[in-house]
Scaffold this active site. Structure first.
Site, short mmCIF file in Angstrom:
data_model
loop_
_atom_site.label_atom_id
_atom_site.label_comp_id
_atom_site.label_asym_id
_atom_site.label_seq_id
_atom_site.Cartn_x
_atom_site.Cartn_y
_atom_site.Cartn_z
N LEU A 65 5.95 -2.19 -36.69
CA LEU A 65 6.20 -1.16 -35.69
C LEU A 65 7.69 -0.88 -35.56
O LEU A 65 8.52 -1.68 -35.99
CB LEU A 65 5.61 -1.63 -34.36
N PRO A 66 8.05 0.26 -34.91
CA PRO A 66 9.47 0.65 -34.90
C PRO A 66 10.40 -0.31 -34.16
O PRO A 66 11.47 -0.64 -34.68
CB PRO A 66 9.45 2.02 -34.21
N THR A 96 11.23 -5.12 -37.34
CA THR A 96 12.57 -5.63 -37.00
C THR A 96 12.80 -5.33 -35.52
O THR A 96 12.88 -4.16 -35.13
CB THR A 96 13.65 -4.92 -37.83
N LYS A 171 17.51 -12.06 -39.98
CA LYS A 171 17.63 -10.66 -40.43
C LYS A 171 18.87 -9.98 -39.82
O LYS A 171 19.64 -9.34 -40.52
CB LYS A 171 16.35 -9.93 -40.02
N LYS A 246 20.70 0.48 -36.25
CA LYS A 246 19.67 -0.19 -35.44
C LYS A 246 19.88 -1.72 -35.49
O LYS A 246 19.90 -2.39 -34.47
CB LYS A 246 18.27 0.16 -35.97
P1 NAD Z 1 8.03 4.24 -39.36
O1 NAD Z 1 8.55 4.96 -38.17
O2 NAD Z 1 7.90 4.95 -40.66
O3 NAD Z 1 6.58 3.62 -39.02
C1 NAD Z 1 6.22 3.09 -37.79
C2 NAD Z 1 4.73 3.36 -37.58
O4 NAD Z 1 4.32 2.73 -36.37
C3 NAD Z 1 4.41 4.86 -37.44
O5 NAD Z 1 3.40 5.22 -38.36
C4 NAD Z 1 3.97 4.98 -35.98
O6 NAD Z 1 2.98 5.99 -35.80
C5 NAD Z 1 3.41 3.60 -35.73
N1 NAD Z 1 3.31 3.26 -34.32
C6 NAD Z 1 4.25 3.38 -33.34
N2 NAD Z 1 3.77 2.94 -32.16
C7 NAD Z 1 2.50 2.54 -32.40
C8 NAD Z 1 1.47 1.99 -31.58
N3 NAD Z 1 1.67 1.79 -30.28
N4 NAD Z 1 0.29 1.69 -32.15
C9 NAD Z 1 0.08 1.91 -33.46
N5 NAD Z 1 1.01 2.43 -34.30
C10 NAD Z 1 2.20 2.74 -33.76
O7 NAD Z 1 8.96 2.95 -39.51
P2 NAD Z 1 9.18 2.06 -40.84
O8 NAD Z 1 10.28 2.62 -41.66
O9 NAD Z 1 7.84 1.78 -41.46
O10 NAD Z 1 9.74 0.71 -40.18
C11 NAD Z 1 8.88 -0.22 -39.51
C12 NAD Z 1 9.71 -1.44 -39.15
O11 NAD Z 1 10.25 -2.00 -40.34
C13 NAD Z 1 10.90 -1.13 -38.22
O12 NAD Z 1 11.00 -2.17 -37.28
C14 NAD Z 1 12.07 -1.10 -39.17
O13 NAD Z 1 13.30 -1.45 -38.53
C15 NAD Z 1 11.66 -2.14 -40.19
N6 NAD Z 1 12.27 -1.97 -41.51
C16 NAD Z 1 12.31 -0.74 -42.10
C17 NAD Z 1 12.90 -0.61 -43.36
C18 NAD Z 1 12.96 0.74 -44.04
O14 NAD Z 1 13.65 0.85 -45.05
N7 NAD Z 1 12.22 1.75 -43.58
C19 NAD Z 1 13.45 -1.73 -44.00
C20 NAD Z 1 13.36 -2.98 -43.39
C21 NAD Z 1 12.76 -3.08 -42.14
#
Ligand code: NAD
Length: 296
Positions: A65-66, A96, A171, A246
């Site tokens: 999740l975000p 994260t 991390k 972030k």
């Molecule tokens: P994203 O925004 O693409 O995906 C998040 C998903 O969570 C979305 O599909 C959203 O609809 C869903 N969501 C939000 N609230 C929700 C709820 N209450 N119930 C169900 N679903 C819900 O984000 P991402 O890029 O996939 O990143 C996810 C996590 O991974 C974050 O914490 C980010 O910091 C971490 N991260 C991302 C990357 C990257 O390169 N994108 C790298 C390392 C870590």
């Protein structure tokens, strides 16, 4: 084969859930986005009507999740993951998030007798798709041992970092160091250029001298020396400056709470904040060199 509930199917969670399906697990998914859910259904997942439903009747729950507030909302409450998961279910949060929320959610799970690990990743969307993520895991050893084979279906390196919240600690400390070292590397390449020293020559010298670091040798912010670095692809991410920001802000929160002085981490967050204010946080984080050049 395990039964797994997977919640949060975004840029990272989507491909991670697909890799669990490919490994032969029975995966039930939930996301607020209908499009994200449809993609996973097509790949063979079952669909749940809520996060609580995805967590009930499965052996393992994975969330991606975000931010901390989403994790607290999805795990907490009468209809949340902790309330609905059966006894013996292992909870894995790979988002994260801030260390404090990771520890408080793990404590709520422990109150109900559920094992939980925080397991944030590095490796980005490419790593999620290829199944080569690095997981940094916080939680009891027993929970880590149970989580390890599942995490290995989505990643290549799985480290136990200690108790609850220590995955998040690993991390953000790593990424704070990376942000600082990238700014330092960008400053050095920019100064070299102003002094008439070209990027390749400076790279050849410094990469074999004491200035050497990952930000230089694997991800050089100046165009030229490292062909695969985003500098040679118009600073397209890679790892976006907004995502670096972030993590730097999470590090600042943790530093304030633990009273650890992090003056360079603070400065790094301010500088990436300027990239955000300029509307350039979608560039790769090595694009900070453009700001130093006055190009943003
Ligand atoms: P994203 O925004 O693409 O995906 C998040 C998903 O969570 C979305 O599909 C959203 O609809 C869903 N969501 C939000 N609230 C929700 C709820 N209450 N119930 C169900 N679903 C819900 O984000 P991402 O890029 O996939 O990143 C996810 C996590 O991974 C974050 O914490 C980010 O910091 C971490 N991260 C991302 C990357 C990257 O390169 N994108 C790298 C390392 C870590």
């Amino acid at each position: 084969m395990s039964t797994i509930g997977f919640i949060g199917l975004g840029n990272m969670g989507g491909p991670m859930a697909r890799n669990l399906l490919k490994a032969g697990h029975k995966v039930t998914v939930f996301d607020l986005s209908a499009d994200a859910v449809a993609g996973l259904k097509e790949a063979g997942a079952s669909v749940a009507a809520s996060a609580g439903d995805a967590a009930s009747g499965v052996e393992i729950v994975v969330t991606m999740l975000p931010a901390g507030r989403h994790v607290a909302a999805v795990y907490g409450g009468d209809e949340g993951v902790i309330a609905r998961a059966g006894s013996g279910t292992l909870l894995i949060d790979s988002s994260t998030i801030d260390v404090a929320t990771a520890r408080s959610v793990a404590a709520l799970a422990a109150d109900k007798g559920l094992a939980m690990v925080d397991a944030p990743v590095s490796g980005g969307v490419g790593g999620a798709e290829a199944g080569t993520l690095t997981f940094m895991v916080g939680g009891e050893k027993d929970a880590f041992v149970r989580a390890q084979p599942i995490l290995e279906n989505m990643g290549k390196n799985v480290f136990h970092a200690g108790g609850a919240g220590n995955g998040q600690a690993a991390k953000i400390c790593n990424n704070m160091l990376l942000g600082i070292s990238m700014i330092g590397t960008a400053e050095a390449f920019n100064l070299a250029d102003k002094l008439g020293l070209d990027a390749q020559t400076f790279f050849d010298i410094s990469s074999t001298a004491s200035g050497q670091c990952w930000s230089m040798t694997s991800y050089c912010p100046a165009e030229g020396p490292v062909p695969t670095s985003p500098a040679n692809n118009d600073y397209k991410p890679g790892f976006a400056a907004g995502m670096m920001l972030k993590d730097l802000r999470l590090a600042q929160e943790a530093a304030a709470q633990s009273k650890a002085p992090t003056p360079l981490g603070n400065e790094a967050a301010s500088l990436y904040g300027l990239m955000e204010a300029a509307g350039k946080d979608g560039l790769d984080f090595s694009g900070i060199i453009k700001m130093l050049r006055g190009d943003l």
